[in-house]
Design a protein around this motif. Structure first.
Motif, PDB file in Angstrom:
ATOM      1  N   PRO A  32      56.940  77.055  16.431  1.00 30.76           N
ATOM      2  CA  PRO A  32      56.469  76.456  15.309  1.00 30.76           C
ATOM      3  C   PRO A  32      57.338  75.943  14.476  1.00 30.76           C
ATOM      4  O   PRO A  32      57.593  76.121  13.277  1.00 30.76           O
ATOM      5  CB  PRO A  32      55.835  77.794  14.677  1.00 30.76           C
ATOM      6  N   VAL A  33      58.058  74.565  15.060  1.00 26.06           N
ATOM      7  CA  VAL A  33      59.061  73.975  14.158  1.00 26.06           C
ATOM      8  C   VAL A  33      58.555  72.549  14.521  1.00 26.06           C
ATOM      9  O   VAL A  33      58.035  72.055  15.723  1.00 26.06           O
ATOM     10  CB  VAL A  33      60.267  74.386  14.656  1.00 26.06           C
ATOM     11  N   VAL A  34      59.248  71.653  13.575  1.00 24.18           N
ATOM     12  CA  VAL A  34      58.842  70.144  13.911  1.00 24.18           C
ATOM     13  C   VAL A  34      60.355  69.505  13.520  1.00 24.18           C
ATOM     14  O   VAL A  34      60.817  69.834  12.510  1.00 24.18           O
ATOM     15  CB  VAL A  34      57.764  69.549  13.239  1.00 24.18           C
ATOM     16  N   SER A  35      60.555  68.406  14.472  1.00 23.80           N
ATOM     17  CA  SER A  35      61.815  67.662  13.717  1.00 23.80           C
ATOM     18  C   SER A  35      61.380  66.346  13.453  1.00 23.80           C
ATOM     19  O   SER A  35      60.322  65.883  14.148  1.00 23.80           O
ATOM     20  CB  SER A  35      62.888  67.572  15.083  1.00 23.80           C
ATOM     21  N   PHE A  36      62.110  65.968  12.232  1.00 25.06           N
ATOM     22  CA  PHE A  36      61.481  64.426  11.866  1.00 25.06           C
ATOM     23  C   PHE A  36      62.741  63.550  11.537  1.00 25.06           C
ATOM     24  O   PHE A  36      63.733  63.996  11.564  1.00 25.06           O
ATOM     25  CB  PHE A  36      60.884  64.710  10.270  1.00 25.06           C
ATOM     26  N   LEU A  37      62.327  62.334  11.933  1.00 27.40           N
ATOM     27  CA  LEU A  37      63.599  61.286  12.073  1.00 27.40           C
ATOM     28  C   LEU A  37      62.838  59.900  11.133  1.00 27.40           C
ATOM     29  O   LEU A  37      61.944  59.532  11.784  1.00 27.40           O
ATOM     30  CB  LEU A  37      64.028  60.974  13.471  1.00 27.40           C
ATOM     31  N   ILE A  38      63.534  59.442  10.313  1.00 32.87           N
ATOM     32  CA  ILE A  38      63.236  58.084   9.783  1.00 32.87           C
ATOM     33  C   ILE A  38      64.473  57.259  10.047  1.00 32.87           C
ATOM     34  O   ILE A  38      65.677  57.508   9.846  1.00 32.87           O
ATOM     35  CB  ILE A  38      62.958  58.279   8.349  1.00 32.87           C
ATOM     36  N   TYR A  39      63.938  56.337  11.023  1.00 35.47           N
ATOM     37  CA  TYR A  39      65.113  55.396  11.643  1.00 35.47           C
ATOM     38  C   TYR A  39      64.871  54.120  10.720  1.00 35.47           C
ATOM     39  O   TYR A  39      63.891  53.310  10.886  1.00 35.47           O
ATOM     40  CB  TYR A  39      64.650  55.110  12.987  1.00 35.47           C
ATOM     41  N   ALA A  40      65.744  53.696  10.013  1.00 34.82           N
ATOM     42  CA  ALA A  40      65.807  52.407   9.509  1.00 34.82           C
ATOM     43  C   ALA A  40      66.571  51.419  10.307  1.00 34.82           C
ATOM     44  O   ALA A  40      67.801  51.771  10.364  1.00 34.82           O
ATOM     45  CB  ALA A  40      66.494  52.697   7.933  1.00 34.82           C
ATOM     46  N   ASP A  41      65.797  50.236  10.497  1.00 35.20           N
ATOM     47  CA  ASP A  41      66.519  49.560  11.375  1.00 35.20           C
ATOM     48  C   ASP A  41      67.399  48.467  10.547  1.00 35.20           C
ATOM     49  O   ASP A  41      67.274  47.258  10.591  1.00 35.20           O
ATOM     50  CB  ASP A  41      65.313  48.544  11.853  1.00 35.20           C
ATOM     51  N   VAL A  42      68.627  49.155   9.977  1.00 35.52           N
ATOM     52  CA  VAL A  42      69.447  48.353   9.187  1.00 35.52           C
ATOM     53  C   VAL A  42      70.760  49.174   9.297  1.00 35.52           C
ATOM     54  O   VAL A  42      70.794  50.195   8.902  1.00 35.52           O
ATOM     55  CB  VAL A  42      69.067  48.083   7.685  1.00 35.52           C
ATOM     56  N   ASP A 100      74.239  49.464  13.804  1.00 32.77           N
ATOM     57  CA  ASP A 100      73.128  49.219  14.201  1.00 32.77           C
ATOM     58  C   ASP A 100      71.896  49.457  13.237  1.00 32.77           C
ATOM     59  O   ASP A 100      70.672  48.969  12.829  1.00 32.77           O
ATOM     60  CB  ASP A 100      72.599  49.627  15.537  1.00 32.77           C
ATOM     61  N   ALA A 101      71.973  50.931  12.851  1.00 31.77           N
ATOM     62  CA  ALA A 101      70.799  51.459  12.107  1.00 31.77           C
ATOM     63  C   ALA A 101      71.192  52.457  11.272  1.00 31.77           C
ATOM     64  O   ALA A 101      72.371  53.137  10.912  1.00 31.77           O
ATOM     65  CB  ALA A 101      69.934  52.274  13.173  1.00 31.77           C
ATOM     66  N   THR A 102      70.421  53.216  10.221  1.00 29.28           N
ATOM     67  CA  THR A 102      70.461  54.285   9.495  1.00 29.28           C
ATOM     68  C   THR A 102      69.728  55.397   9.840  1.00 29.28           C
ATOM     69  O   THR A 102      68.422  54.943   9.927  1.00 29.28           O
ATOM     70  CB  THR A 102      70.422  53.931   8.068  1.00 29.28           C
ATOM     71  N   PHE A 103      69.996  56.595   9.873  1.00 32.21           N
ATOM     72  CA  PHE A 103      69.089  57.448  10.198  1.00 32.21           C
ATOM     73  C   PHE A 103      68.778  58.791   9.116  1.00 32.21           C
ATOM     74  O   PHE A 103      69.973  59.009   8.707  1.00 32.21           O
ATOM     75  CB  PHE A 103      69.497  58.345  11.417  1.00 32.21           C
ATOM     76  N   TYR A 104      67.655  59.325   9.018  1.00 24.54           N
ATOM     77  CA  TYR A 104      67.664  60.415   7.933  1.00 24.54           C
ATOM     78  C   TYR A 104      66.671  61.244   8.732  1.00 24.54           C
ATOM     79  O   TYR A 104      65.760  60.943   9.322  1.00 24.54           O
ATOM     80  CB  TYR A 104      66.873  59.854   6.814  1.00 24.54           C
ATOM     81  N   PHE A 105      67.290  62.962   8.787  1.00 27.58           N
ATOM     82  CA  PHE A 105      66.658  63.552   9.811  1.00 27.58           C
ATOM     83  C   PHE A 105      66.784  64.942   9.270  1.00 27.58           C
ATOM     84  O   PHE A 105      67.806  65.342   8.874  1.00 27.58           O
ATOM     85  CB  PHE A 105      67.235  63.326  11.165  1.00 27.58           C
ATOM     86  N   TYR A 106      65.950  66.028   9.698  1.00 27.31           N
ATOM     87  CA  TYR A 106      65.862  67.333   9.544  1.00 27.31           C
ATOM     88  C   TYR A 106      64.646  68.069  10.288  1.00 27.31           C
ATOM     89  O   TYR A 106      63.857  67.424  10.723  1.00 27.31           O
ATOM     90  CB  TYR A 106      66.084  67.813   7.931  1.00 27.31           C
ATOM     91  N   SER A 107      64.609  69.361  10.288  1.00 19.98           N
ATOM     92  CA  SER A 107      63.563  70.040  10.864  1.00 19.98           C
ATOM     93  C   SER A 107      62.886  70.950   9.808  1.00 19.98           C
ATOM     94  O   SER A 107      63.844  71.653   8.934  1.00 19.98           O
ATOM     95  CB  SER A 107      64.106  70.947  12.184  1.00 19.98           C
ATOM     96  N   LEU A 108      61.711  71.241  10.094  1.00 21.12           N
ATOM     97  CA  LEU A 108      61.199  71.974   9.079  1.00 21.12           C
ATOM     98  C   LEU A 108      60.090  73.123  10.072  1.00 21.12           C
ATOM     99  O   LEU A 108      59.592  72.683  11.076  1.00 21.12           O
ATOM    100  CB  LEU A 108      60.231  71.627   8.148  1.00 21.12           C
ATOM    101  N   PRO A 109      59.673  74.282   9.250  1.00 20.30           N
ATOM    102  CA  PRO A 109      58.488  74.987   9.936  1.00 20.30           C
ATOM    103  C   PRO A 109      57.244  73.981  10.147  1.00 20.30           C
ATOM    104  O   PRO A 109      57.039  73.106   9.152  1.00 20.30           O
ATOM    105  CB  PRO A 109      58.378  75.978   8.976  1.00 20.30           C
ATOM    106  N   ALA A 110      56.422  74.052  11.161  1.00 16.81           N
ATOM    107  CA  ALA A 110      55.317  73.378  11.482  1.00 16.81           C
ATOM    108  C   ALA A 110      54.433  73.521  10.150  1.00 16.81           C
ATOM    109  O   ALA A 110      53.641  72.504   9.919  1.00 16.81           O
ATOM    110  CB  ALA A 110      54.675  74.071  12.756  1.00 16.81           C
ATOM    111  N   ASN A 111      54.445  74.667   9.372  1.00 17.24           N
ATOM    112  CA  ASN A 111      53.306  74.495   8.255  1.00 17.24           C
ATOM    113  C   ASN A 111      53.883  73.650   6.998  1.00 17.24           C
ATOM    114  O   ASN A 111      53.254  73.831   5.893  1.00 17.24           O
ATOM    115  CB  ASN A 111      53.108  75.941   7.852  1.00 17.24           C
ATOM    116  N   LYS A 112      54.963  73.048   7.268  1.00 18.62           N
ATOM    117  CA  LYS A 112      55.752  72.348   6.098  1.00 18.62           C
ATOM    118  C   LYS A 112      55.634  70.757   6.383  1.00 18.62           C
ATOM    119  O   LYS A 112      56.149  70.083   5.820  1.00 18.62           O
ATOM    120  CB  LYS A 112      57.116  73.024   5.913  1.00 18.62           C
ATOM    121  N   LEU A 113      54.781  70.501   7.148  1.00 20.47           N
ATOM    122  CA  LEU A 113      54.398  68.798   7.423  1.00 20.47           C
ATOM    123  C   LEU A 113      54.155  68.085   6.109  1.00 20.47           C
ATOM    124  O   LEU A 113      54.913  67.013   5.914  1.00 20.47           O
ATOM    125  CB  LEU A 113      53.317  68.701   8.451  1.00 20.47           C
TER     126      LEU A 113
END
Length: 526
Positions: free
Chosen positions: A84-94, A197-210
């Motif tokens: 019950p976990v989720v990983s999130f990534l925002i990939y900025a193409d800059v 090439d890019a900039t990344f912002y990322f972390y993981s949260l419990p599934a109920n924190k979407l």
């Protein structure tokens, strides 16, 4: 600390490349190695040549949902209900290559400031804080003018005033509130990274924190406040001093890049030049943000225990608030073909090192996988040719390694090799031995046994990197942006399998030429 730390700019993460390349520096040496052999993957022992892998990929493809918001923001969602976990990534193409001339380091600077909060997060009273921030900007403009005029007394007075304003603004700052909210909600791995090439912002949260993630991240890039700007400037300048100015290897890498690339922005350090960093303003960062952090330049990958329909519903609510904007300007600077050997020598208080680089194509080039394979044959692990020859047999080097895709792979780049001479041996002797191993690829076909071994390592490493939610999130985003579709990620094993000894020799004859070579000698002045 890794040599990759110098090569690829700011990296706060230990994310491995899809080829499993890990670069580590010790007291006397820097070693690049691959994890070899097989491990249990996805709970079962899977050989990269096992036909069951392709059905697995097909299943994963079916579990991926993609959608694009009306404003152009792309989402890729992979359902994985193992935990019950989720990983999130925002990939900025800059990244560093997109920075305006005279403003190097702004992409990395912005990454730092993205953690400072918004009009509601990170402040006790933004309306009271805002005029102080604006006053700081005015004083800094006067500081730059006083410095230009050489007015030392006025410069000192203004610096004191800037310090006073910083202290005044501090009373409204709630330090690291963004990180605290994430941590209190069970989040882990909150981080970011800036590359060429890019900039990344990322972390993981419990599934109920979407929805929490949707709320936090949409606000972070909808109305960021670049507070503590002048304090962070000193942090970044200190980071540059540590990584480059006080590091012989760091200095060498920066000079080597400027020698190997004559016009392409890959020649510039992601951390930025000192003069540029000192002169950057909050307005510079704001303009850069407004140009490149637009919806159609952001790709979001979400991997884990989620419902794609719910992801889309929430994305439309939170990220749908972003106004559509024009696509950022595309880099149109191409490095001209190299027509003669380029050489660089630095003499510093250091252990000697030798560097040698050759042109390498972008990730989306058909031969990119072959270049990676050549680099692997030469330099990955203790069974690699450079290690076996220079370190084990001849014992003329303490380390002999390399990497393809330096300093990035969105555009044509470098295949880079480097070695540290053993005591009693010279940089020139190491250079000769290294080049002899490179030349062998042009005159001798690689044996099927050796090629198969390295293929197996490469495929196993690729598979392992995709086993984690975050590893998959990075891979999907990178292939989506750099090759045009995340589907190409799942074609990588087929490309590796298709490489022949003749392919290796063909590429070697094309690239390993004196006129395409760049060398760097880092010598000791002791």
């Amino acid at each position: 600390m890794s040599l990759g730390y110098f090569f690829r700019g700011k990296r706060r993460t230990n994310k491995s490349s899809f080829w499993g390349q890990r670069l580590f520096i010790g007291i006397l040496t820097i070693c690049l190695f691959w994890v070899t052999g097989f491990q249990a993957v996805w709970g079962a022992e899977i050989s990269p040549s096992n036909p069951s892998i392709q059905p697995y990929f097909k299943r994963v493809e079916r579990e991926i949902t993609e959608f694009t918001l009306d404003n152009g923001m792309k989402f890729i969602v992979l359902e994985r209900h193992r935990a019950p976990v989720v990983s999130f990534l925002i990939y900025a193409d800059v990244g560093g290559v997109d920075e305006p001339t005279g403003k190097t380091g702004v992409a990395h600077y912005l990454e730092h400031l993205a953690f400072k909060g918004t009009q509601r997060i990170g402040t006790t009273d933004y309306q009271a804080e805002k005029p102080i921030l604006e006053k700081q900007d005015q004083v800094f403009a006067q500081i730059k003018q006083a410095k230009l005029e050489g007015n030392t007394e006025k410069f000192k007075q203004l610096m004191d005033e800037l310090e006073r304003l910083s202290s005044e603004a501090d009373q409204y700052v709630k330090q690291n509130e963004f990180g605290r909210i994430v941590a209190q909600s069970g989040g882990v791995g909150l981080n970011a990274a800036t590359s060429a090439d890019a900039t990344f912002y990322f972390y993981s949260l419990p599934a109920n924190k979407l929805e929490l993630w949707m709320s936090l991240e949409s606000e972070r890039f909808l109305e960021p406040v670049f507070r503590e700007f002048y304090k962070e400037k000193q942090v970044i300048l200190e980071e540059r001093r540590l990584r480059t100015d006080n590091s012989p290897v760091g200095q060498m890498i920066e000079e080597f890049s400027a020698t190997a690339f004559k016009v392409h922005p890959y020649r510039r350090p992601v951390i930025g030049y000192v003069e540029d960093l000192e002169n950057l303003t909050r307005e510079n960062v704001q303009n850069f943000f407004e140009t490149y952090y637009v919806p159609n330049n952001l790709t979001v990958t979400i991997v884990g225990d989620v419902n794609p329909d719910e992801v889309k519903r929430l994305a439309e609510i939170y990220f749908g608030r972003y106004a559509a904007k024009p696509k950022p300007p595309q880099l149109n600077i191409a490095e001209p073909p190299q027509t003669e050997t380029r050489e660089l020598t630095l003499t510093l208080k250091t252990q000697p090192w030798y560097f040698e680089g050759y042109p390498s194509p972008a990730l989306n080039h058909p031969d990119s996988v072959i270049y990676n394979m050549i680099s692997s044959l030469l330099s990955d692990g203790r069974t690699s040719r450079l290690y076996q020859s220079l370190v084990e047999k001849q014992q003329i080097a303490l380390a002999a390694q390399g990497s393809s895709g330096y300093p990035g792979n969105k555009y044509p780049n470098l295949m880079l090799f480097y070695a540290m001479p053993a005591p009693g041996h010279t940089v020139d002797k190491v250079a000769t031995a290294l080049r002899q191993e490179i030349e062998r690829f042009k005159t001798e076909l690689v044996s099927e046994t050796e090629l198969e071994r390295v293929k197996t390592q490469a495929k196993a490493s690729l598979l392992r990197s995709l086993d984690s939610n975050m590893g998959m999130a990075f891979a999907l985003a990178e292939y989506e942006v750099k090759t045009g579709s995340w589907v190409n990620l799942f074609k990588e094993l087929e490309k590796i399998d298709a490489i022949t000894p003749q392919d290796i020799q063909r590429v070697a004859k094309e690239v390993f030429l004196p006129e395409k070579r760049t060398t760097g000698r880092l010598l000791s002045d002791e």
